[in-house]
Write an enzyme that holds these catalytic residues in place. Structure first.
Site, PDB file in Angstrom:
ATOM      1  N   HIS A   1      13.818  18.157  10.551  1.00  0.00           N
ATOM      2  CA  HIS A   1      13.573  17.099  11.540  1.00  0.00           C
ATOM      3  C   HIS A   1      13.380  15.760  10.840  1.00  0.00           C
ATOM      4  O   HIS A   1      13.269  15.699   9.612  1.00  0.00           O
ATOM      5  CB  HIS A   1      12.330  17.427  12.370  1.00  0.00           C
ATOM      6  CG  HIS A   1      11.053  17.284  11.589  1.00  0.00           C
ATOM      7  ND1 HIS A   1      10.619  18.224  10.673  1.00  0.00           N
ATOM      8  CD2 HIS A   1      10.102  16.297  11.563  1.00  0.00           C
ATOM      9  CE1 HIS A   1       9.482  17.826  10.130  1.00  0.00           C
ATOM     10  NE2 HIS A   1       9.142  16.659  10.641  1.00  0.00           N
TER      11      HIS A   1
ATOM     12  N   GLU B   1       3.558  14.458  17.479  1.00  0.00           N
ATOM     13  CA  GLU B   1       4.236  15.574  16.828  1.00  0.00           C
ATOM     14  C   GLU B   1       5.279  16.204  17.768  1.00  0.00           C
ATOM     15  O   GLU B   1       6.212  16.859  17.317  1.00  0.00           O
ATOM     16  CB  GLU B   1       3.180  16.603  16.396  1.00  0.00           C
ATOM     17  CG  GLU B   1       3.681  17.861  15.743  1.00  0.00           C
ATOM     18  CD  GLU B   1       4.403  17.641  14.419  1.00  0.00           C
ATOM     19  OE1 GLU B   1       4.281  16.552  13.828  1.00  0.00           O
ATOM     20  OE2 GLU B   1       5.109  18.573  13.978  1.00  0.00           O
TER      21      GLU B   1
ATOM     22  N   HIS C   1     -19.729  -0.654   1.838  1.00  0.00           N
ATOM     23  CA  HIS C   1     -18.497  -1.321   1.416  1.00  0.00           C
ATOM     24  C   HIS C   1     -17.649  -1.639   2.635  1.00  0.00           C
ATOM     25  O   HIS C   1     -17.970  -1.231   3.758  1.00  0.00           O
ATOM     26  CB  HIS C   1     -17.714  -0.419   0.445  1.00  0.00           C
ATOM     27  CG  HIS C   1     -17.128   0.799   1.111  1.00  0.00           C
ATOM     28  ND1 HIS C   1     -17.887   1.910   1.415  1.00  0.00           N
ATOM     29  CD2 HIS C   1     -15.877   1.067   1.582  1.00  0.00           C
ATOM     30  CE1 HIS C   1     -17.120   2.819   2.009  1.00  0.00           C
ATOM     31  NE2 HIS C   1     -15.901   2.332   2.141  1.00  0.00           N
TER      32      HIS C   1
ATOM     33  N   HIS D   1     -13.138  -2.760   3.598  1.00  0.00           N
ATOM     34  CA  HIS D   1     -11.773  -2.802   3.063  1.00  0.00           C
ATOM     35  C   HIS D   1     -11.050  -4.048   3.546  1.00  0.00           C
ATOM     36  O   HIS D   1     -11.090  -4.361   4.737  1.00  0.00           O
ATOM     37  CB  HIS D   1     -11.000  -1.545   3.477  1.00  0.00           C
ATOM     38  CG  HIS D   1     -11.683  -0.285   3.054  1.00  0.00           C
ATOM     39  ND1 HIS D   1     -11.521   0.267   1.811  1.00  0.00           N
ATOM     40  CD2 HIS D   1     -12.593   0.495   3.691  1.00  0.00           C
ATOM     41  CE1 HIS D   1     -12.285   1.351   1.704  1.00  0.00           C
ATOM     42  NE2 HIS D   1     -12.945   1.514   2.837  1.00  0.00           N
TER      43      HIS D   1
ATOM     44  N   GLU E   1      -9.323   2.192   8.395  1.00  0.00           N
ATOM     45  CA  GLU E   1      -9.488   3.412   7.587  1.00  0.00           C
ATOM     46  C   GLU E   1      -9.481   4.629   8.508  1.00  0.00           C
ATOM     47  O   GLU E   1     -10.235   4.686   9.471  1.00  0.00           O
ATOM     48  CB  GLU E   1     -10.817   3.350   6.817  1.00  0.00           C
ATOM     49  CG  GLU E   1     -11.146   4.636   6.059  1.00  0.00           C
ATOM     50  CD  GLU E   1     -12.401   4.506   5.200  1.00  0.00           C
ATOM     51  OE1 GLU E   1     -12.812   3.359   4.927  1.00  0.00           O
ATOM     52  OE2 GLU E   1     -12.971   5.541   4.811  1.00  0.00           O
TER      53      GLU E   1
ATOM     54  N   HIS F   1     -19.412  -0.231   6.142  1.00  0.00           N
ATOM     55  CA  HIS F   1     -19.815   1.156   6.411  1.00  0.00           C
ATOM     56  C   HIS F   1     -20.308   1.842   5.153  1.00  0.00           C
ATOM     57  O   HIS F   1     -20.072   1.374   4.035  1.00  0.00           O
ATOM     58  CB  HIS F   1     -18.668   1.961   7.030  1.00  0.00           C
ATOM     59  CG  HIS F   1     -17.374   1.904   6.250  1.00  0.00           C
ATOM     60  ND1 HIS F   1     -16.564   0.788   6.235  1.00  0.00           N
ATOM     61  CD2 HIS F   1     -16.754   2.824   5.457  1.00  0.00           C
ATOM     62  CE1 HIS F   1     -15.496   1.024   5.480  1.00  0.00           C
ATOM     63  NE2 HIS F   1     -15.601   2.246   4.985  1.00  0.00           N
TER      64      HIS F   1
HETATM   65 MN    MN Z   1       7.677  15.439   9.640  1.00  0.00          MN
HETATM   66 MN    MN Z   2     -14.310   3.032   3.430  1.00  0.00          MN
END
Ligand code: MN
Ligand code: MN
Length: 402
Positions: A114, A184, A294, A296, A301, A340
């Site tokens: 696929h 999916e 910290h 990002h 995330e 977080h």
């Molecule tokens: Mn796949």
């Molecule tokens: Mn993090």
């Protein structure tokens, strides 16, 4: 009452509820003169899994979106030889950047040939699989992958996955896609396409008689029992050579960054060049330890908890903060730039994956920021003793001890 004694009471109450009649120490939502006991219906087992939801830290405040989903609450698609379940924007509405699929394939079972629009990043949780793909130049890729191994298939690149015989009777893995809207159930399947193309067109396309197509499946196979594959070396037709950048990576072969509280392995395009849109960290936190405060600078995330249990408080500016409890099999999410920490609240090592829709991993440490800003300025903000500020480490410590 301390956090730990509260948890003990809640756990005891849940045990009682599961074992039989309700016990006196039912989960309480009462702390320091605020709140009250719960008189109405309650799900004691659920409450026991989320002590920081029933009785949040006093520092939590304001309205934050839900940042937790358990794969146990995802629909299971059961197929001959395996199953699949997914956590997408439909299950966890905040998770617009990435989506996840948890899949099991028994030995020889195949996730059929696929492709899909989104790029696919994978982590092998248990067992072994054979993965195959080709690129647009007809170059081939095939590998046998095991626990802790990754793969990455760019969007549109066709591929297959087959469980291999071994101690686990196949395999189970996590897939992460670089779009939260992924499903999916919406991938492009070989058998689905064949079933929806006129036979005369198929015959003309392949230059074969229509009679050769007499037994093609009438509906998609998706996951189905396949033939036992031969040795890897002899199993892949050649012709145009191999893909120039391998689609697999041995994450556990990377030496971790070890700290006193745990270990971190970071895999992004700097060590796994094919992984152009997903950066990952595998974090292990010892009991009592904590993934430090910290944030990002490069996006949301998406987290997957592999072992143990922990809690995370996410700070969202405007005094907003909300704490969630996580355990193995859960998904966590942190919107872009929000601060977080993740604290191990259990007796075992807490292990989780951090995923980012980014070619490179990056984080900013609160401790390092304070250590590397003029200390008089930091003291004016925090009113912490100057000697304490002078002692903050300038080196990053992603996991701190308990
Ligand atoms: Mn796949
Ligand atoms: Mn993090």
């Amino acid at each position: 009452m301390t956090d730990l004694s509260r948890r003990g009471l809640i756990a005891a109450a849940a045990g009682g509820a599961l074992a039989g009649p309700a016990r006196a120490e039912a989960p309480s939502a009462e702390r320091g003169g605020r709140g009250a006991d719960i008189l109405g219906p309650r799900d004691a087992a659920r409450a026991a899994e989320a002590p920081n939801t029933l009785d949040p830290p006093a520092t939590d405040h304001g309205t934050m979106p839900n940042l937790k989903w358990s794969f146990s609450d995802s629909h299971m698609r059961l197929e001959p030889g395996g199953w699949a379940r997914q956590t997408t924007v439909r299950e966890l509405p905040v998770s617009t950047a990435m989506a996840g699929v948890n899949m099991r394939l028994k030995a020889n079972a195949v996730r059929e040939m696929h492709w899909h629009k989104e790029a696919e990043w994978a982590y092998m949780i248990k067992g072994r699989a054979r993965i195959t793909a080709i690129d647009a130049e007809g170059r081939t890729f095939a590998d046998d992958v095991g626990e802790g191994d990754l793969w990455y298939f760019p969007g549109g690149i066709p591929h297959s996955i087959q469980g291999l015989q071994g101690p686990e009777d196949g395999c189970e893995f996590l897939l992460v896609f670089d779009d939260g809207g992924f499903s999916e159930d919406s991938t492009f399947l070989l058998t689905d396409w064949l079933a929806h193309t006129p036979r005369s067109v198929l015959a003309k396309n392949f230059g074969i008689p229509e009679a050769a197509l007499a037994h093609i499946p009438e509906t998609e196979l998706y996951i189905f029992p396949g033939p036992t594959p031969g040795p890897l070396a002899g199993d892949v037709p050649g012709g145009n050579g191999q893909v120039p950048r391998t689609f697999s990576h041995r994450m556990l072969a990377q030496a971790p960054v070890a700290t006193r509280g745990g270990r971190v392995r970071i895999t992004d395009s700097s060590v796994f060049p094919a992984s152009a849109t997903i950066a990952a960290a595998l974090v292990e936190v010892e009991p009592g330890g904590m993934r430090e405060l910290h944030w990002h600078p490069n996006g949301d995330e998406w987290q997957y908890y592999l072992a143990g249990q922990g809690r995370m408080t996410v700070f969202g500016s405007e005094s907003k903060a909300r704490t969630f409890d996580y355990r193995a099999g859960d998904v966590g999410y942190v919107p872009y730039a929000m601060g977080h920490y993740i604290e191990n609240t259990g007796p075992e090592t807490l292990t989780f994956l951090e995923l980012f829709r980014s070619p490179r991993y990056a984080d900013l440490s609160l401790t390092q920021w304070m250590a590397l800003t003029p200390h008089a300025l930091v003291q004016a903000h925090t009113r912490i003793d100057r000697a304490v500020i002078d002692g903050l480490p300038a080196a990053k410590h992603p996991v701190v001890p308990g």
